[in-house]
Design a protein around this motif. Structure first.
Motif, mmCIF file in Angstrom:
data_model
loop_
_atom_site.group_PDB
_atom_site.id
_atom_site.type_symbol
_atom_site.label_atom_id
_atom_site.label_comp_id
_atom_site.label_asym_id
_atom_site.label_seq_id
_atom_site.Cartn_x
_atom_site.Cartn_y
_atom_site.Cartn_z
ATOM 1 N N ASP A 46 30.904 24.486 14.649
ATOM 2 C CA ASP A 46 31.318 25.730 14.338
ATOM 3 C C ASP A 46 32.704 25.623 13.460
ATOM 4 O O ASP A 46 33.588 24.966 13.857
ATOM 5 C CB ASP A 46 31.892 26.423 15.478
ATOM 6 C CG ASP A 46 30.666 26.898 16.288
ATOM 7 O OD1 ASP A 46 29.612 27.095 15.752
ATOM 8 O OD2 ASP A 46 30.652 26.706 17.588
ATOM 9 N N ARG A 47 32.665 26.194 12.114
ATOM 10 C CA ARG A 47 33.753 25.903 11.061
ATOM 11 C C ARG A 47 34.786 26.768 11.759
ATOM 12 O O ARG A 47 34.884 27.835 12.426
ATOM 13 C CB ARG A 47 33.625 26.344 9.834
ATOM 14 C CG ARG A 47 34.397 25.792 8.794
ATOM 15 C CD ARG A 47 33.911 26.319 7.345
ATOM 16 N NE ARG A 47 32.959 25.678 6.730
ATOM 17 C CZ ARG A 47 32.759 25.451 5.772
ATOM 18 N NH1 ARG A 47 34.031 25.277 4.846
ATOM 19 N NH2 ARG A 47 31.758 24.598 5.149
ATOM 20 N N ILE A 48 35.972 25.948 11.671
ATOM 21 C CA ILE A 48 37.307 26.811 11.886
ATOM 22 C C ILE A 48 38.352 26.686 11.028
ATOM 23 O O ILE A 48 38.215 25.960 9.924
ATOM 24 C CB ILE A 48 37.809 26.167 13.160
ATOM 25 C CG1 ILE A 48 38.111 24.609 12.897
ATOM 26 C CG2 ILE A 48 37.026 26.415 14.311
ATOM 27 C CD1 ILE A 48 38.880 24.085 14.254
ATOM 28 N N ASP A 49 39.446 27.584 10.877
ATOM 29 C CA ASP A 49 40.404 27.496 10.019
ATOM 30 C C ASP A 49 41.124 26.085 10.138
ATOM 31 O O ASP A 49 41.350 25.851 11.220
ATOM 32 C CB ASP A 49 41.262 28.598 10.026
ATOM 33 C CG ASP A 49 42.100 28.917 8.769
ATOM 34 O OD1 ASP A 49 43.302 28.637 9.075
ATOM 35 O OD2 ASP A 49 41.745 29.348 7.669
ATOM 36 N N ARG A 50 41.948 25.696 8.947
ATOM 37 C CA ARG A 50 42.687 24.672 9.040
ATOM 38 C C ARG A 50 44.067 24.708 10.105
ATOM 39 O O ARG A 50 44.350 23.815 10.664
ATOM 40 C CB ARG A 50 42.918 24.156 7.713
ATOM 41 C CG ARG A 50 44.040 23.061 7.409
ATOM 42 C CD ARG A 50 44.507 22.892 6.148
ATOM 43 N NE ARG A 50 45.309 21.329 6.045
ATOM 44 C CZ ARG A 50 45.619 20.916 5.037
ATOM 45 N NH1 ARG A 50 45.050 21.304 3.685
ATOM 46 N NH2 ARG A 50 46.296 19.877 4.888
ATOM 47 N N GLN A 93 43.688 12.363 -0.675
ATOM 48 C CA GLN A 93 42.517 12.910 0.040
ATOM 49 C C GLN A 93 42.789 14.479 0.113
ATOM 50 O O GLN A 93 43.800 14.827 -0.171
ATOM 51 C CB GLN A 93 43.086 12.580 1.467
ATOM 52 C CG GLN A 93 42.834 10.986 1.540
ATOM 53 C CD GLN A 93 43.410 10.625 2.864
ATOM 54 O OE1 GLN A 93 44.400 11.186 3.451
ATOM 55 N NE2 GLN A 93 42.675 9.571 3.630
ATOM 56 N N LYS A 94 41.714 15.109 -0.103
ATOM 57 C CA LYS A 94 41.457 16.698 0.138
ATOM 58 C C LYS A 94 40.926 17.113 1.226
ATOM 59 O O LYS A 94 39.818 16.725 1.596
ATOM 60 C CB LYS A 94 40.867 17.021 -1.258
ATOM 61 C CG LYS A 94 41.799 16.654 -2.492
ATOM 62 C CD LYS A 94 40.835 16.868 -3.714
ATOM 63 C CE LYS A 94 41.508 16.306 -4.838
ATOM 64 N NZ LYS A 94 40.582 15.575 -5.743
ATOM 65 N N PHE A 95 41.684 18.194 1.688
ATOM 66 C CA PHE A 95 40.914 18.812 2.979
ATOM 67 C C PHE A 95 39.682 19.700 2.675
ATOM 68 O O PHE A 95 39.860 20.376 1.512
ATOM 69 C CB PHE A 95 42.017 19.650 3.824
ATOM 70 C CG PHE A 95 41.535 20.578 4.820
ATOM 71 C CD1 PHE A 95 41.495 20.290 6.239
ATOM 72 C CD2 PHE A 95 41.259 22.032 4.321
ATOM 73 C CE1 PHE A 95 40.842 20.966 7.134
ATOM 74 C CE2 PHE A 95 40.498 22.786 5.309
ATOM 75 C CZ PHE A 95 40.368 22.200 6.786
ATOM 76 N N ARG A 96 38.481 19.414 3.214
ATOM 77 C CA ARG A 96 37.394 20.226 3.048
ATOM 78 C C ARG A 96 36.886 21.101 3.939
ATOM 79 O O ARG A 96 36.124 22.074 3.810
ATOM 80 C CB ARG A 96 36.334 19.178 2.405
ATOM 81 C CG ARG A 96 36.538 18.689 1.181
ATOM 82 C CD ARG A 96 36.366 19.619 0.053
ATOM 83 N NE ARG A 96 36.793 19.120 -1.281
ATOM 84 C CZ ARG A 96 37.922 19.235 -2.136
ATOM 85 N NH1 ARG A 96 38.857 19.905 -1.530
ATOM 86 N NH2 ARG A 96 38.058 18.727 -3.304
ATOM 87 N N GLY A 97 37.147 20.784 5.439
ATOM 88 C CA GLY A 97 36.751 21.693 6.457
ATOM 89 C C GLY A 97 37.243 21.161 7.701
ATOM 90 O O GLY A 97 37.565 20.120 7.994
ATOM 91 N N ALA A 98 37.148 22.012 8.762
ATOM 92 C CA ALA A 98 37.337 21.707 9.914
ATOM 93 C C ALA A 98 36.363 22.239 10.781
ATOM 94 O O ALA A 98 35.939 23.601 10.703
ATOM 95 C CB ALA A 98 39.025 21.777 10.624
#
Length: 142
Positions: free
Chosen positions: A72-76, A130-135
């Motif tokens: 389940d995708r969550i907000d950073r 490094q780039k945030f792409r999802g959590a």
């Protein structure tokens, strides 16, 4: 019910395991995706025979789609220890690991990395490359 602390504790049992692309054996070899899969299987969050394989070492844009299908995708801003972080060094997502609780405060990243050649835990810091792409949250974790 599996807790976030259970996820972090199980991920830490993999520390020191050698990085080997598409391997799935604690103490022998695992890659970043394999670490997520094996920890989830070990905790009963995925069937024992579940796996995803045949993927390239080069990012191809499919990592987030696989994450969306199985987690389940969550907000950073909602990330907590036990969640899964996905990042990139170029455009497409290509690396993942578990968020942990860093012993000196903040978050850590427990991940299988070919740079270190093994599963390591380091303080979570996004370097310039490094780039945030999802959590994601694992399904079945409270």
């Amino acid at each position: 019910m599996t807790t976030r602390a259970d996820v972090v504790a199980e991920a830490r049992t993999w520390l020191g395991t050698k990085w080997i692309h598409q391997h799935r054996a604690k103490g022998q070899g695992v890659d970043c995706a394999g670490l997520i899969i094996c920890v989830a299987r070990d905790l009963g969050l995925l069937p024992a025979d579940f796996d995803i394989n045949g993927y390239s070492r080069m990012p191809d844009g499919t990592l987030l789609a696989v994450g969306d299908e199985h987690m389940d995708r969550i907000d950073r801003s909602a990330m907590q220890p036990g969640d899964v972080l996905v990042m990139a060094t170029e455009h497409d997502p290509q690396h993942m690991g578990f968020l942990g609780d860093y012993r000196h405060g903040g978050l850590s990243l427990i991940h299988a990395t070919n740079r270190a050649g093994r599963v390591v835990e380091t303080r979570l810091m996004f370097a310039a490359n490094q780039k945030f792409r999802g959590a994601y949250s694992l399904r079945g974790v409270a």
